[in-house]
Design an enzyme around this catalytic site. Sequence first.
Site, mmCIF file in Angstrom:
data_model
loop_
_atom_site.group_PDB
_atom_site.id
_atom_site.type_symbol
_atom_site.label_atom_id
_atom_site.label_comp_id
_atom_site.label_asym_id
_atom_site.label_seq_id
_atom_site.Cartn_x
_atom_site.Cartn_y
_atom_site.Cartn_z
ATOM 1 N N PRO A 28 38.253 36.804 34.015
ATOM 2 C CA PRO A 28 39.041 35.702 34.562
ATOM 3 C C PRO A 28 38.398 34.322 34.460
ATOM 4 O O PRO A 28 39.040 33.327 34.762
ATOM 5 C CB PRO A 28 39.180 36.092 36.039
ATOM 6 C CG PRO A 28 37.976 36.914 36.327
ATOM 7 C CD PRO A 28 37.623 37.631 35.053
ATOM 8 N N ASP A 51 42.448 33.045 23.083
ATOM 9 C CA ASP A 51 43.500 32.378 23.864
ATOM 10 C C ASP A 51 42.915 31.227 24.678
ATOM 11 O O ASP A 51 41.699 31.132 24.846
ATOM 12 C CB ASP A 51 44.157 33.385 24.824
ATOM 13 C CG ASP A 51 45.091 34.336 24.099
ATOM 14 O OD1 ASP A 51 45.339 34.123 22.906
ATOM 15 O OD2 ASP A 51 45.548 35.301 24.739
ATOM 16 N N LYS A 73 48.806 29.833 23.550
ATOM 17 C CA LYS A 73 49.450 30.592 24.623
ATOM 18 C C LYS A 73 49.369 29.900 25.976
ATOM 19 O O LYS A 73 49.338 30.562 26.995
ATOM 20 C CB LYS A 73 48.868 32.000 24.751
ATOM 21 C CG LYS A 73 49.125 32.846 23.540
ATOM 22 C CD LYS A 73 49.600 34.201 23.949
ATOM 23 C CE LYS A 73 49.828 35.047 22.735
ATOM 24 N NZ LYS A 73 49.365 36.367 22.848
ATOM 25 N N GLY A 104 42.110 36.312 27.826
ATOM 26 C CA GLY A 104 41.690 36.115 29.210
ATOM 27 C C GLY A 104 41.953 37.378 30.030
ATOM 28 O O GLY A 104 42.910 38.107 29.765
ATOM 29 N N GLY A 105 41.087 37.636 30.997
ATOM 30 C CA GLY A 105 41.322 38.766 31.911
ATOM 31 C C GLY A 105 41.251 40.094 31.187
ATOM 32 O O GLY A 105 40.316 40.374 30.447
ATOM 33 N N ASP A 106 42.280 40.900 31.392
ATOM 34 C CA ASP A 106 42.391 42.211 30.760
ATOM 35 C C ASP A 106 43.501 42.146 29.706
ATOM 36 O O ASP A 106 44.579 41.618 29.989
ATOM 37 C CB ASP A 106 42.749 43.251 31.833
ATOM 38 C CG ASP A 106 43.023 44.592 31.210
ATOM 39 O OD1 ASP A 106 42.081 45.179 30.660
ATOM 40 O OD2 ASP A 106 44.184 45.033 31.248
ATOM 41 N N THR A 134 40.709 41.877 35.274
ATOM 42 C CA THR A 134 41.953 41.102 35.334
ATOM 43 C C THR A 134 41.879 40.066 36.454
ATOM 44 O O THR A 134 41.105 40.207 37.410
ATOM 45 C CB THR A 134 43.165 42.044 35.507
ATOM 46 O OG1 THR A 134 44.355 41.275 35.311
ATOM 47 C CG2 THR A 134 43.203 42.709 36.876
ATOM 48 N N ALA A 135 42.688 38.997 36.314
ATOM 49 C CA ALA A 135 42.633 37.910 37.295
ATOM 50 C C ALA A 135 42.790 38.436 38.719
ATOM 51 O O ALA A 135 42.074 37.997 39.623
ATOM 52 C CB ALA A 135 43.699 36.870 36.982
ATOM 53 N N MET A 186 51.075 33.687 36.872
ATOM 54 C CA MET A 186 51.952 32.662 36.271
ATOM 55 C C MET A 186 53.028 32.199 37.259
ATOM 56 O O MET A 186 54.178 31.989 36.871
ATOM 57 C CB MET A 186 52.619 33.216 34.991
ATOM 58 C CG MET A 186 51.614 33.532 33.904
ATOM 59 S SD MET A 186 52.304 34.442 32.519
ATOM 60 C CE MET A 186 52.187 36.137 33.081
ATOM 61 N N GLY A 215 40.215 30.586 39.558
ATOM 62 C CA GLY A 215 39.342 31.511 40.277
ATOM 63 C C GLY A 215 38.142 31.953 39.458
ATOM 64 O O GLY A 215 38.214 32.044 38.230
HETATM 65 N N1 SAH Z 1 45.542 39.013 30.850
HETATM 66 C C1 SAH Z 1 45.262 38.100 31.937
HETATM 67 C C2 SAH Z 1 46.503 37.416 32.462
HETATM 68 C C3 SAH Z 1 47.200 36.542 31.448
HETATM 69 S S1 SAH Z 1 48.567 35.704 32.131
HETATM 70 C C4 SAH Z 1 44.538 38.868 33.062
HETATM 71 O O1 SAH Z 1 44.441 40.090 33.008
HETATM 72 O O2 SAH Z 1 44.042 38.212 33.990
HETATM 73 C C5 SAH Z 1 47.817 34.195 32.664
HETATM 74 C C6 SAH Z 1 47.859 34.098 34.164
HETATM 75 O O3 SAH Z 1 46.768 34.811 34.735
HETATM 76 C C7 SAH Z 1 47.696 32.694 34.702
HETATM 77 O O4 SAH Z 1 48.919 31.990 34.651
HETATM 78 C C8 SAH Z 1 47.260 32.969 36.108
HETATM 79 O O5 SAH Z 1 48.336 33.373 36.917
HETATM 80 C C9 SAH Z 1 46.358 34.172 35.931
HETATM 81 N N2 SAH Z 1 44.960 33.778 35.802
HETATM 82 C C10 SAH Z 1 44.140 34.042 34.767
HETATM 83 N N3 SAH Z 1 42.899 33.557 35.005
HETATM 84 C C11 SAH Z 1 42.943 32.984 36.220
HETATM 85 C C12 SAH Z 1 41.967 32.323 37.037
HETATM 86 N N4 SAH Z 1 40.720 32.141 36.631
HETATM 87 N N5 SAH Z 1 42.357 31.850 38.244
HETATM 88 C C13 SAH Z 1 43.617 32.025 38.667
HETATM 89 N N6 SAH Z 1 44.571 32.643 37.953
HETATM 90 C C14 SAH Z 1 44.244 33.132 36.741
#
Ligand code: SAH
Length: 270
Positions: A28, A51, A73, A104-106, A134-135, A186, A215
Amino acid sequence: MLSADRAGLPLGRRPGKPGTVYLVGAGPGDPELLTLRAAALLPQADVIVFDHLVAPAILDMAREGAERIYAGKQRGNHALPQQDLNLLLVRLAREGKVVVRLKGGDPYTFGRGGEEVAALFQHGVPFEVVPGVTAAAGVAAYAGIPLTHRAYSQACVFVTGHLQDGSMGLDWPALARPRQTVVIYMGLLGLPTLCRELMSHGLPPDWPAAIVMQGTTAQQRTVSGTLATLPGLADAAKLKAPTLIIVGEVVRLRQQLTWFEAPPDDEAIS
Ligand code: SAH
């Protein structure tokens, strides 16, 4: 085949194979939340397709000569349409490169990872998926909000709050339930709609809710309140994406469990 590859290799040494696409979760934000597998693959990549939410410090882990391709994206700004991106990954792999597709994230949580891997499969390109934090998991932990808790929440639901034609198209009766945490990805633009719908489907106006911007990074900022107050508080705080919204009684635990940010000063939900 995979188990033979893994056998006997020390952690972080399993080599990236030429002609393979690695769909890698970057976590995240905080680079220290990368998996060991991601950290091992990044310096081996010939090309990284990334991304916009991927932290620069993570991209810096690539070797100097590696090609870096930005896939975009952001909301309303996709540098590459998904179809072209899928074909790009196929082409790069066919050129015999070690391709890291960094998300980003997972990659399999609101990341369209499933679509990209389906395209690789259709074209016979070998792939591996490396999960990421994931976030919801990372941001909640850094915001001092456990996603489940024996006393308050036995279930946790992740949904996308992306607005389409001004509506979220969510299953409101299923979301507006007690003893459940709802995490909205989102959701910033739709926050007023979200809070209104949850209240009109039965959650009380004083139901705890929080929104966390950026975050796990040095810019992390959490605003917490209730379904009735959060849209106004978020507006006043001028939050910008990426933000994650967390709804449920677990939000109250922030009062005691905050460690990464300054302790919350809001008394609205205590
Ligand atoms: N694949 C990613 C999500 C992609 S969609 C995952 O697993 O986290 C993108 C959304 O993820 C953003 O609009 C927000 O809602 C959330 N997000 C990702 N990183 C974030 C962060 N550092 N702080 C807050 N929200 C985050």
